[in-house]
Design an enzyme around this catalytic site. Structure first.
Site, short mmCIF file in Angstrom:
data_model
loop_
_atom_site.label_atom_id
_atom_site.label_comp_id
_atom_site.label_asym_id
_atom_site.label_seq_id
_atom_site.Cartn_x
_atom_site.Cartn_y
_atom_site.Cartn_z
N GLN A 107 0.81 -1.19 0.09
CA GLN A 107 -0.16 0.10 0.06
C GLN A 107 0.92 1.34 -0.06
O GLN A 107 1.61 1.53 0.81
CB GLN A 107 -0.77 -0.10 1.19
CG GLN A 107 -1.52 1.15 1.33
CD GLN A 107 -2.04 1.13 2.83
OE1 GLN A 107 -1.19 0.98 3.86
NE2 GLN A 107 -3.08 1.74 3.48
N ASN B 9 -4.13 6.87 16.83
CA ASN B 9 -5.18 6.76 17.89
C ASN B 9 -6.15 8.26 17.77
O ASN B 9 -7.19 8.02 17.94
CB ASN B 9 -4.78 6.53 19.07
CG ASN B 9 -4.46 5.05 19.45
OD1 ASN B 9 -4.39 4.11 18.58
ND2 ASN B 9 -3.99 4.62 20.75
N GLU C 294 -8.37 -1.79 5.76
CA GLU C 294 -7.12 -1.82 6.59
C GLU C 294 -7.39 -1.73 8.35
O GLU C 294 -7.20 -2.54 8.92
CB GLU C 294 -6.28 -0.87 6.22
CG GLU C 294 -4.86 -0.55 7.18
CD GLU C 294 -3.85 0.46 6.55
OE1 GLU C 294 -4.18 1.35 6.20
OE2 GLU C 294 -2.69 0.34 7.06
N SER D 237 1.23 6.72 2.52
CA SER D 237 1.94 7.81 3.27
C SER D 237 3.12 8.55 2.43
O SER D 237 3.86 7.87 1.87
CB SER D 237 2.39 7.14 4.46
OG SER D 237 1.34 6.57 5.31
N SER E 138 4.97 -0.68 4.13
CA SER E 138 5.34 -2.12 4.63
C SER E 138 5.54 -3.03 3.66
O SER E 138 4.76 -3.31 2.78
CB SER E 138 4.35 -2.69 5.30
OG SER E 138 4.03 -1.49 6.61
C1 LIG Z 1 3.66 -0.38 11.48
C2 LIG Z 1 3.26 0.47 10.46
C3 LIG Z 1 2.88 0.25 9.18
C4 LIG Z 1 2.50 1.35 8.45
N1 LIG Z 1 2.39 0.85 7.07
C5 LIG Z 1 2.19 1.48 6.01
C6 LIG Z 1 1.99 1.10 4.59
O1 LIG Z 1 2.11 0.04 4.15
N2 LIG Z 1 1.82 2.13 3.77
C7 LIG Z 1 1.75 3.50 3.87
O2 LIG Z 1 1.29 4.25 3.00
N3 LIG Z 1 1.79 4.10 5.22
C8 LIG Z 1 2.32 2.98 6.34
N4 LIG Z 1 2.34 3.39 7.40
C9 LIG Z 1 2.19 5.09 7.83
C10 LIG Z 1 1.35 5.39 8.58
O3 LIG Z 1 -0.21 5.29 7.91
C11 LIG Z 1 1.34 6.72 9.09
O4 LIG Z 1 2.28 6.73 9.96
C12 LIG Z 1 0.10 7.29 9.95
O5 LIG Z 1 -0.99 7.60 8.98
C13 LIG Z 1 0.48 8.87 10.61
O6 LIG Z 1 1.00 9.59 9.66
P1 LIG Z 1 2.54 10.35 10.17
O7 LIG Z 1 3.54 9.23 10.71
O8 LIG Z 1 3.05 11.13 8.91
O9 LIG Z 1 2.31 11.24 11.48
P2 LIG Z 1 1.48 12.59 11.47
O10 LIG Z 1 0.34 12.67 10.64
O11 LIG Z 1 2.53 13.62 11.01
O12 LIG Z 1 1.03 12.93 12.98
C14 LIG Z 1 1.80 13.14 14.07
C15 LIG Z 1 1.18 13.30 15.33
O13 LIG Z 1 0.12 14.16 15.18
C16 LIG Z 1 -1.06 13.58 15.32
N5 LIG Z 1 -2.22 14.13 14.67
C17 LIG Z 1 -2.11 14.52 13.29
N6 LIG Z 1 -3.01 14.87 12.83
C18 LIG Z 1 -3.89 15.08 13.60
C19 LIG Z 1 -5.47 15.61 14.03
N7 LIG Z 1 -6.01 15.97 12.86
N8 LIG Z 1 -5.97 15.51 15.20
C20 LIG Z 1 -5.24 15.08 16.25
N9 LIG Z 1 -3.97 14.83 16.22
C21 LIG Z 1 -3.52 14.53 14.87
C22 LIG Z 1 -1.05 12.17 15.19
O14 LIG Z 1 -2.01 11.54 15.84
C23 LIG Z 1 0.51 11.99 15.77
O15 LIG Z 1 0.49 11.70 17.04
C24 LIG Z 1 2.71 2.65 8.53
C25 LIG Z 1 2.88 2.87 9.77
C26 LIG Z 1 3.28 1.94 10.67
C27 LIG Z 1 3.78 2.47 12.08
#
Ligand SMILES: Cc1cc2nc3c(=O)[nH]c(=O)nc-3n(C[C@H](O)[C@H](O)[C@H](O)COP(=O)(O)OP(=O)(O)OC[C@H]3O[C@@H](n4cnc5c(N)ncnc54)[C@H](O)[C@@H]3O)c2cc1C
Length: 401
Positions: A123, A369, A241, A126, A158
């Protein structure tokens, strides 16, 4: 004539007895490479035995059965150490999306191969600047005759290091507001211009990757769900998902330390009568039961033909909390060896420590979360939507870092 549940269960049992190692047997030690090979073999054999793609159409390599048969299969396979992890995304998210949005040609070309694991998919959503707010992504796709040319970077992908294809969401019209100018593409990861770079995690493994696409040309026939419809396809995939993670349909991201295992460990370590430990274990057990009921509810809704809704967010949030709490109990029981361990430790401390280190991932993967709480607040509780000062503005005019 349709096979009965009992016949299906019996056939599944016979298959698993020959093709998988029971959970009660010695633990199977798989390197990633061996796990992927075993996964491809296992799913090929499943398909040959008439057990692959249980709910998918027969003409595309499935069995054409309803979800109740999948439930039977999941109950049986849970008793075995089957190599399922590499298919969590491929079968749990990409296959249903191709089934729902794919053209007849895409289904004919890919579905049976995904079911057999002749193709494993990942997928590609991100990006460094677009995680929670994935609709703001910057990967560009520009039409050039019969092709689309993709440029940009994905991250946290992933399993891309062993995958054959990715479902990649890219921006096809920057003049549209962020949700509207997106399209979904099938990307063959062996194409020139695809550069997959594994990222090293704190537990030493490399489960995620950065993927750089530089002038990657994909045919127009690789567009999934139509031009400009990428957000709808992406949302459906995110729902699948959450359901897969929360309701455990893939069986791959379930909690590593269940209460049954922890109760056994507490007794083994002489802590079985400790009231604080007992309290924590009882709390865990209750939460697991609740999670199970949420999962049942989601699967029953799916069986009755309803598309996954915000209940996927409830399941996913609860699964993340559960994962965290169970790892907290595990670390409490393990003491110092849960934080510093040697591969030669006989009490399985390395497995404990890796479950503890891995627990935070559940609170991020598939939407954090906080993001799940926002969805539940808006779509279940009817709270006002989060304000967006740039709502409706063209993506290219919205400031971003
Ligand atoms: C084990 C694992 C597998 C993954 N696999 C994939 C994959 O296969 N393909 C893929 O595309 N992605 C994948 N991801 C990425 C995952 O989808 C993103 O890490 C996730 O959506 C969070 O985005 P970010 O890391 O950019 O954090 P950010 O969006 O930058 O968030 C940073 C912090 O801000 C908080 N935050 C952000 N927006 C809000 C809001 N509107 N209200 C309140 N709080 C907020 C978040 O909760 C977080 O604590 C994976 C992540 C993990 C941990």
């Amino acid at each position: 004539m349709t096979v009965t549940h009992e016949e299906f269960r019996q056939h599944t049992r016979e298959f698993l007895a020959v093709n998988a190692v029971p959970r009660t047997g010695p633990p199977v030690e798989w390197t990633e490479h061996k796990m992927v090979e075993a996964c491809r073999r296992f799913h090929g054999a499943l398909a040959d035995a008439g057990l692959g793609g249980i709910t998918y159409p027969v003409e595309h390599g499935g069995q054409g059965l309803d979800k109740s048969y999948l439930e039977v299969f999941n109950q049986e396979v849970a008793k075995y150490q089957a190599p399922l992890l590499p298919t969590a995304i491929s079968h749990g998210m990409c296959l249903p999306v191709i089934n729902e949005f794919g053209t007849p040609e895409q289904k004919a070309r890919h579905q049976a191969r995904i079911i057999r694991c002749d193709e494993i998919w990942c997928q590609m959503f991100s990006e460094p600047g677009a995680g929670s707010d994935v609709a703001s992504l910057a990967m560009r796709a520009v039409r050039d005759g019969d092709e689309w040319v993709l440029n940009g970077q994905k991250v946290w992908t992933s399993g891309a290091q062993y995958c054959d294809f990715g479902l990649c969401v890219a921006r096809t019209d920057p003049a549209q507001p962020k949700h509207r100018g997106l399209s979904m593409f099938i990307v063959d990861l062996t194409l020139p211009g695809v550069d997959i770079r594994p990222l090293r995690q704190m537990n030493g493994s490399s489960h995620f990757n950065e993927i750089y696409l530089t002038d990657v040309g994909v045919g127009h026939e690789c567009l999934v769900g139509g031009e400009g419809n990428g957000w709808n396809v992406a949302v459906a995939m995110l729902m699948y998902e959450r359901v897969a993670i929360g309701a455990g349909s893939s069986g791959a991201m379930s909690q590593a330390m269940g209460s049954a295992k922890l109760i056994k460990e507490a007794r083994r370590r002489g802590r079985g009568r400790d009231p604080v430990v007992r309290d924590a274990l009882a709390d865990l057990y209750i939460r697991e039961r609740i999670q199970k009921f949420i999962g049942m509810r989601i699967r029953q809704a799916a069986e009755s033909g309803r598309a996954p809704g915000p209940e996927g967010s409830i399941a996913k949030l609860n699964a993340a909390i559960l994962s965290r709490r169970s790892s907290d109990v595990a670390i409490e029981l393990a003491g110092a060896s849960g934080q510093a361990w040697d591969a030669a430790d006989e009490d399985g401390a390395d497995e404990w420590a890796s479950a503890v280190i891995g627990a935070p991932a559940m609170a991020i993967a598939g939407g954090t979360n906080e993001v799940q709480r926002n969805i539940i607040g808006e779509r279940v509780l009817g709270l006002p939507k989060e304000p967006d000062p740039f709502k409706g503005q063209p993506w290219e005019e919205v400031p971003r870092s």
